[in-house]
Design an enzyme around this catalytic site. Structure first.
Site, mmCIF file in Angstrom:
data_model
loop_
_atom_site.group_PDB
_atom_site.id
_atom_site.type_symbol
_atom_site.label_atom_id
_atom_site.label_comp_id
_atom_site.label_asym_id
_atom_site.label_seq_id
_atom_site.Cartn_x
_atom_site.Cartn_y
_atom_site.Cartn_z
ATOM 1 N N GLU A 1 62.975 16.464 34.315
ATOM 2 C CA GLU A 1 62.074 16.560 33.155
ATOM 3 C C GLU A 1 62.810 16.366 31.827
ATOM 4 O OE1 GLU A 1 63.251 18.966 34.925
ATOM 5 O OE2 GLU A 1 63.524 20.830 33.791
ATOM 6 N N ARG B 1 72.909 30.913 43.313
ATOM 7 C CA ARG B 1 72.654 30.813 41.859
ATOM 8 C C ARG B 1 73.914 30.416 41.126
ATOM 9 N NH1 ARG B 1 70.691 35.508 38.592
ATOM 10 N NH2 ARG B 1 70.274 33.946 37.036
ATOM 11 N N ILE C 1 72.319 21.953 34.855
ATOM 12 C CA ILE C 1 72.603 22.979 33.848
ATOM 13 C C ILE C 1 72.675 24.349 34.519
ATOM 14 C CG2 ILE C 1 71.752 24.114 31.757
ATOM 15 C CD1 ILE C 1 70.427 21.437 31.010
ATOM 16 N N ARG C 2 73.872 24.912 34.579
ATOM 17 C CA ARG C 2 74.071 26.191 35.287
ATOM 18 C C ARG C 2 73.278 26.130 36.600
ATOM 19 N NH1 ARG C 2 75.403 31.163 32.679
ATOM 20 N NH2 ARG C 2 73.755 32.056 33.928
ATOM 21 N N GLY D 1 64.581 27.297 34.212
ATOM 22 C CA GLY D 1 64.501 28.476 33.369
ATOM 23 C C GLY D 1 65.477 29.484 33.930
ATOM 24 N N GLU D 2 65.212 30.753 33.695
ATOM 25 C CA GLU D 2 66.069 31.778 34.289
ATOM 26 C C GLU D 2 65.370 32.375 35.496
ATOM 27 O OE1 GLU D 2 69.455 31.105 33.094
ATOM 28 O OE2 GLU D 2 69.196 32.915 34.274
ATOM 29 N N SER D 3 66.011 32.222 36.667
ATOM 30 C CA SER D 3 65.346 32.667 37.891
ATOM 31 C C SER D 3 65.150 34.183 37.906
ATOM 32 C CB SER D 3 66.120 32.204 39.118
ATOM 33 O OG SER D 3 67.472 32.552 39.005
ATOM 34 N N CYS E 1 65.569 23.262 39.583
ATOM 35 C CA CYS E 1 66.621 24.206 39.177
ATOM 36 C C CYS E 1 66.232 25.651 39.504
ATOM 37 C CB CYS E 1 66.968 24.018 37.701
ATOM 38 S SG CYS E 1 68.509 24.815 37.241
ATOM 39 N N HIS F 1 67.444 18.406 36.661
ATOM 40 C CA HIS F 1 66.262 18.466 35.781
ATOM 41 C C HIS F 1 65.675 17.091 35.478
ATOM 42 C CE1 HIS F 1 66.632 22.730 34.806
ATOM 43 N NE2 HIS F 1 67.928 22.546 34.746
#
Lengths: 211, 293
Positions: free
Chosen positions: A185, A116, A146-147, A56-58, A88, A183
């Site tokens: 998942e 990050r 992903i990023r 997600g977004e940390s 992630c 990821h």
């Protein structure tokens, strides 16, 4: 592969503040995991044996963790030796140090330092075949980055489960804490989740022996 | 090894789930949004309420402004192109924007064709009012869907209508026997292959957010209740009295959309929301949602 023996009693929680928690939950349910709980408030931690902190977004997660005493509750959960796995953004949250999230201090549950978006923006997102010795069967695992954060350094007590290129750790473990910068998942391949379920299950058995 | 760009493109949208994507017009606003917990920002020159008020042709924003916003925050940055404007898409890909919104909020460049989004390495999000529209956009390569709502109105009614349509049509597809899928696909002008996916998955094959008219924490939570996987807030934050607390409140309300006590708590003392427009007072030609079906 038989997962029947370990699945039934392990209750898994997924931190559901933001991110792809449903993807983790869907995969665990498909594996036959009977109890998969979304963890939105600290009290939800009381009913699980192991916790996944999803992608997600940390930054978003870091803000939400500062509400409702979540920070201390997560640290306490770790203190009770219950397994935690960060994927992630989750890896950033549990790291010792995180570049790019200042002034927020990560939870320091595993002795790694991360950067990050260490590989760049979305244009630099990539897929790579990973070798992970602990997986059964032992065939390459599709790593989706992903990023993704980059693990810059690991402490002496941290075990490397997989590397990218020559020497870049992308999956690491210290006692009951696991961190992956990719990821597992997202691909439908549940071997890494199986590894985590075994960790939770072994930990439950060890606790039973102690008492 | 073989790269699966689709997994990387749809995957980023999955990371945005349960989050709030906020429209910003300056690097300072982008910082406010990031500090409030936005999971991404939409960089643009004017928020939809101003585009609506100003009239004229609305185009992609100055790439220089988008780059400045990209430099100012660490979260993903999206930007809008006009429907069908291939070159605006190439420009945003060239500067490395994380996501492209092929948006009805801007004046369409092509009234017949959308961008063929499969050709790009950058993922696209597109608006939809119903399942057929959503699946047509996905067949063109959209890796994320959002409701169109009626942007810049501060009025949630159209977003609710669109989300309810999408969800109710999904339920129909899930319940149909396989041999009735082709005729249903035809009836909503959707590709049969994607209808089969919906039937099998029990939902869209990509993430679906709400957008267009979200003004309050309760609006955002309402959309989550109706099946949105996250929320875009356009004019609703920076056209309100006090943007920072409202932004933070909307973020919390999306995470805790099932917890009315928390939504009540975060909704207190936010000041006035953006004033808003009754959709019924708009002329049909002023509706943005009917662009690019």
């Amino acid at each position: 592969m038989s997962i029947d023996s370990i699945v039934p009693k392990a209750r898994i929680g997924i931190l559901a503040l933001q991110g792809d928690f449903q993807e983790h939950a869907a995969l665990l349910s498909k594996m036959g995991c009977a109890t998969v709980n979304e963890v939105r408030l600290p009290k939800d931690l009381d009913y699980i044996d192991g916790l996944i902190i999803p992608g997600g977004e940390s930054t978003t997660m870091s803000k939400l963790i500062e509400n409702y005493d979540f920070r201390s509750s997560l640290i306490q959960f770790h203190g009770e030796n219950k397994p935690i796995w960060g994927t992630c953004a989750g890896t950033i949250i549990i790291a010792k140090e995180a570049e790019g999230l200042d002034p927020w201090k990560p939870l320091d549950l595993i002795d790694i330092s991360v950067q990050r978006n260490g590989y760049g923006r979305q244009l630099d997102s990539f897929q790579a075949n990973l070798t992970i010795d602990k997986l059964k069967p032992q065939t390459p695992f599709a790593g989706i980055f992903i990023r993704a954060p980059k693990i810059l350094s690991i402490g002496e007590k941290v075990e490397t489960l997989s590397i990218l290129g020559n020497n870049e750790p992308v999956a690491v473990k210290q006692k009951n804490v696991v961190a992956t910068t990719f990821h597992p998942e997202l691909t439908g391949d549940f071997r890494f989740h199986q590894l985590f379920l075994e960790l939770v299950s072994d930990n439950l058995s060890a606790q039973v022996k102690e008492t | 090894m073989d790269q699966d760009p689709w997994l990387l493109k749809t995957g980023l949208a999955r990371m945005l789930k349960g989050g709030v994507i906020m429209d910003v017009v300056t690097p300072d606003q982008a910082k406010i949004a990031e500090d409030a917990g936005a999971c991404a920002v939409m960089a643009l020159e004017r928020v939809p309420a101003d585009i609506r008020a100003d009239g004229g042709v609305a185009r992609m924003s100055d790439p220089g402004l988008i780059e400045k916003i990209m430099e100012s925050v660490s979260i993903p940055v999206m930007a809008k192109i006009r429907i069908g404007h291939i070159v605006e898409a190439k420009i945003l890909e060239a500067i490395g924007t994380d996501y492209i919104d092929e948006s009805e909020v801007l004046t369409p460049a092509d009234e017949n064709n959308h961008v063929w989004k499969h050709e790009y390495k950058i993922p696209f999000v597109c608006g939809a009012r119903n399942l057929g529209e959503a699946l047509r956009r996905i067949s063109e390569g959209a890796a994320m869907i959002r409701t169109k709502g009626e942007a810049g109105t501060g009025n949630i009614v159209e977003a609710v209508r669109h989300m309810r349509s999408i969800q109710s049509e999904i339920r129909i597809v899930v319940g149909l026997p396989e041999d009735e899928l082709p005729s249903y696909a035809k009836s909503i002008s959707a590709p049969l292959e994607l209808i089969k996916d919906v039937h099998k998955l029990g939902g869209l094959p990509v993430v679906n957010f709400a957008a267009g008219g979200v003004g309050t924490p309760a609006d955002a939570a309402l959309m989550m209740h109706l099946g949105a996987e996250g929320v875009f807030v356009g004019s609703g934050i920076f056209k309100s009295d006090d943007p920072a607390p409202r932004a933070a409140a909307i973020v919390k309300s999306v995470t805790h959309y099932n917890d009315p006590a928390i939504i009540a708590e975060v909704s207190k003392g936010l000041g006035d929301a953006m004033s808003g427009i009754d959709i019924k007072t708009l002329n049909p030609e002023d509706l943005l949602a009917t662009r690019g079906c």
